[in-house]
Design an enzyme around this catalytic site. Structure first.
Site, PDB file in Angstrom:
ATOM      1  N   GLU A 441       0.795  -1.243   0.000  1.00 10.39           N
ATOM      2  CA  GLU A 441       0.000   0.000   0.000  1.00 10.39           C
ATOM      3  C   GLU A 441       0.820   1.282   0.000  1.00 10.39           C
ATOM      4  OE1 GLU A 441      -3.009   0.074   3.013  1.00 10.39           O
ATOM      5  OE2 GLU A 441      -4.048  -1.655   2.191  1.00 10.39           O
ATOM      6  N   GLU A 516      -4.750  -8.865   1.480  1.00  8.18           N
ATOM      7  CA  GLU A 516      -5.416  -8.524   2.746  1.00  8.18           C
ATOM      8  C   GLU A 516      -6.906  -8.630   2.508  1.00  8.18           C
ATOM      9  OE1 GLU A 516      -4.097  -4.836   4.669  1.00  8.18           O
ATOM     10  OE2 GLU A 516      -2.044  -5.471   4.244  1.00  8.18           O
TER      11      GLU A 516
END
Ligand code: GAL
Length: 811
Positions: A441, A516
């Site tokens: 991210e 995730e």
């Protein structure tokens, strides 16, 4: 002839044995643990005097430092705190309510730039080395220090390791003392954060002193990889030999493979290695293994490569590397295959802290945690978002758990390239590692040209150092192909599971993985939202806006072949990142298990669809004196075909179990017994929960009762509060105090309450912890003498209990 008396003969024999011992000792290489007997003192990030004049005295401008400085061997540290490493000073600090940036994400522990008095730690360690080893090469190896560790040995500056996660090694041969003791000094600076979660502080992994000949095989100097072809495997062994001598060295290197019992299976040829001064060479050798046992999740078979370095017909260095043989295939349409067998990745993300002990885990704890995940049916672990502890990978190798091994930052600066290379070289022999991750991210760059170029550089480095694997990147980007995603071999999705199908349509040749997923927030044993205490219900209901419920993502992953599978955020709760509430909440709720590893209800959802065991689990508990006559949502997790629910023997109806789902009944509460009968292919399975009586007992369940008397082994003792019939009282929050006899010690206590501000550590030996919804946990570490240890738990008004642990010889 002169007669020798018996006494003289004995003395001679003793001398000969001593001499032989001394010779073999000189010949042998050693890996010496430096974990014990450190001295610790806080420095100060904003007050030079309180930081032992660091930055006032010139520690770096001459090669050996002045006698008045803290790094000088003669500096007196006798009043400092005595500690052993692994050591995490952050877990010992109180919780501090503060609006400071990063305080919530780091679990409200006063570490970081705003807390200069508790963010610098000085460590000193005195040790001696025998003079017989003065011609050897010495290397200090630090497996992990959080963070920015500056290191001095005997007053000489040795190096700085910027990373809080990847370890480093330093050749210190030139600075070693043999007549006097050696003094190792480390300044650890935790004022800067590397993550947005609890990171601990201090020397939280092992420290080693490696002693070898001047010609040697470096720590990461053996690389074993294999290719499975039909019933055989071609094993490639790359062995690096380094000559640190100031003369040429001529040696011979060879390797052999043994099975797990040490039986030699195949050997390479002996190969000459002639090295100039300070030169090294990597020898590549190939071996065929017929019908190898493959490393799999069910049978994580480990072979060993023994690498031998000889000079003048003497073995001068010998290393043993565990490895496994497996084949891995990522198919964009069909999914993931291990040894040709289709496997859905049932993974969890995890940080590295545990209840009671923060990030300083005894090795045993790594096995304990992986065992819990494996029992749930998880087959993969993502070490988010940083290099794992080496022993975690050893646990995964031994127990059969796949690993995504992740680089901290998506960055191609020399510093981060160096960190990435150290990670790759350190971990590439572990069979559990099936995928590298180059980052997570990086919202500012993941979708643009920077991200793309940096990824290309890191991917090229990965292929160069480990051509046997490939990489992913954890992107929170939905259906977006720009930047990193254009070049990453395995596309990682953080959340946004709804976008996966469209992305697959647009990019049908790129394998897709949920890096995730899920992220239901739950508090173990709590069934009502509580904004004051910051609790969320223990059912698959609540999730942050960017995430999803377990059932939402898992249905998609399970039912679509092109999903390789995914990793739940997270396996265990961890300190920091309180969500959705902040203070008093100090740890996350994302875990399927709490910080102690106690299962929450969602555990049974995953277990029912991730294993073939018959699962039947009812929640909530059945102690609701204030709710008589009121409706309660009853959840049943099961993988049966049908389930019928009974309250006090009255049927509440039979329901069909939808795959990858759960069942629910709305039940008017009355105390008694709630029973579920499940039917699976005609087979019956029964589970029940009951309204319990008052708490009367403290029940201790140690994970193991026999420990090695090595000063390092440990065990978890789980504590449960029960009624007189032995049923756990699900609302019991009694305070429990603990004592242990000499020769073992308690190193931490926890209870899984994400809003508990009770201390996890205790300096005065008056250990205590309240139970949270019926449970708490104690972690015990062994001493060094064999014998019995008595552990006792007491609570006012309850029957106290003792457990005997046995400490046995480690040989
Ligand atoms: C993700 C991030 C994780 C964690 C999680 C919380 O975006 O990668 O580290 O912060 O969110 O939901």
């Amino acid at each position: 002839m002169k007669k020798i008396t018996l006494l003289q003969l004995r003395n001679k024999l003793v001398l000969i044995i001593f001499f032989l011992f001394a010779i073999t000792n000189v010949m042998a290489q050693e890996k010496i643990s430096l974990d014990e007997d450190w001295k610790f003192h806080f420095g100060h990030a904003a007050n030079v005097e309180k930081d032992f004049d660091y930055s006032k005295t010139a520690l770096l401008h001459k090669s050996n430092v002045y006698a008045t400085t803290i790094v000088h061997p003669k500096f007196i540290d006798s009043t400092w705190q005595k500690i052993n490493v692994p050591h995490d000073w952050a877990v010992e600090l109180p919780f501090v309510k503060s609006e400071q940036v990063e305080m919530d994400s780091h679990g409200y522990k006063p570490v970081g730039g705003a807390y200069p008095e508790t963010s610098i730690g000085w460590y000193r360690k005195h040790f001696s080395v025998d003079k017989s080893k003065s011609n050897k090469r010495f290397e200090l190896q630090f497996d992990g220090i959080y963070r920015n560790a500056e290191i001095w040995l005997n007053g000489f500056y040795v190096g700085t390791n910027f990373s809080g996660y990847v370890g480093n090694s330093y050749d210190v041969s030139d600075y070693m003392n043999f007549d006097n003791e050696n003094v190792l000094v480390i300044r650890v600076d935790a004022t800067q954060y590397e993550g947005w979660f609890y990171e601990g502080a201090g020397i939280y992994r092992h420290v080693w002193l490696n002693c070898t000949d001047k010609t040697f095989i470096p720590e990461d100097g053996v690389f074993v990889h294999s290719n499975v072809k039909g019933n055989n495997a071609e094993v490639t062994i790359e062995t690096t030999v380094q000559n640190n001598d100031l003369k040429n060295s001529n040696s011979i290197v060879y390797s052999y493979i043994t099975d797990r019992n040490g039986k030699i299976l195949v050997r390479t040829k002996k190969q000459k290695v002639n090295l100039g001064i300070l030169k090294n060479q990597t020898i590549k050798q190939h071996l065929q293994l017929k019908n190898p046992e493959l490393w799999s999740l069910e049978n994580p078979y480990l072979y060993r490569v023994v690498s031998v370095l000889k000079s003048e017909n003497q073995i001068i260095h010998q290393t043993k590397t565990r490895f496994g043989i497996k084949s891995v295939q990522f198919d964009a349409k069909e999914g993931f295959f291990l040894n040709g067998k289709h496997i859905k990745i049932q993974g969890t993300n995890n940080h590295q802290d545990h209840a009671g002990i923060g990030s300083a885990l005894p090795d045993y704890m790594q096995y304990y945690r992986i065992k819990l995940l494996k029992e749930m049916g998880s087959n993969a672990y993502r070490s988010s978002h940083h290099a794992p502890t080496p022993e975690l990978l050893e646990a995964c190798d031994s127990l059969g758990m796949l690993v995504i091994d992740e680089q901290r930052l998506l960055n191609s600066s020399p510093e981060y390239i160096d960190q990435f290379k150290r990670l790759l070289k350190r971990d590439r022999n572990h069979p559990s590692v099936f995928l590298w991750s180059i980052g997570n991210e990086e919202q500012n760059i993941q979708g643009n040209e920077y991200g793309k170029k940096i990824s290309q550089t890191l991917l090229a480095i990965q292929k160069d150092i480990d051509p046997s694997r490939t990489s992913t990147y954890a992107a929170d980007m939905g259906n977006d192909f720009k930047g990193v995603n254009e070049v990453i071999p395995i596309r990682g999705f953080n959340y946004r599971e709804y976008a996966v199908a469209d992305y697959h349509k647009d990019h049908p040749n790129q394998p897709l993985l949920g890096t995730e997923m899920g992220s239901t927030v739950t508090t173990r044993g709590i069934y009502e939202k509580d904004e004051i205490r910051a609790y969320v219900p223990d059912q698959d209901i609540t999730h942050p806006w960017w995430a999803s419920k377990a059932e939402t993502w898992w249905k998609l992953a399970a039912e679509n072949k092109y999903w390789l599978g995914g990793f739940v955020w997270t396996g265990f709760d961890y300190r920091g990142e309180p969500t959705p509430y902040k203070w008093p909440n100090i740890s996350s709720h994302f875990g399927i298990l709490d910080v102690c590893g106690f299962p929450k209800n969602i555990y049974y959802y995953y277990k029912s669809w991730w294993t073939n065991e018959d699962i039947l689990h009812i929640s909530p508990h059945w102690n609701w004196p204030d709710k008589v006559g009121k409706p309660i949502d009853v959840w049943v997790n099961s993988n049966a075909d049908e389930v019928e629910l009974f309250l006090n023997e009255k049927s509440l109806g039979k329901k069909t179990m939808e795959r990858n789902s759960h069942l629910q009944w709305n039940v008017l509460y009355e105390p008694g017994t709630l029973e579920a009968i499940a039917y699976k292919k005609g087979k019956k399975n029964i589970a029940k929960i009951e309204t319990t009586g008052q708490a009367t007992n403290v029940v201790l369940t140690p994970d193991k009762t026999i420990l090695m008397a090595d000063g390092k082994d440990a065990t978890v003792v789980n504590i449960s509060i029960t009624d007189e019939k032995g049923r756990e009282v699900p609302t019991a929050n009694n305070m429990i105090s603990f004592t242990i006899t000499e020769n073992a010690k308690i190193i931490g206590v926890g209870n899984g309450d994400p809003s508990s501000h009770e201390p996890d550590k205790c300096a005065t030996h008056s250990w205590q912890r309240s139970a949270f919804n019926g449970k708490c946990q104690v972690i015990i570490q062994a001493g060094k003498n064999t014998g019995e240890v008595t552990f006792e738990a007491k609570s006012i008004g309850l029957k106290s209990t003792t457990k005997i642990l046995k400490l046995v010889n480690s040989n």
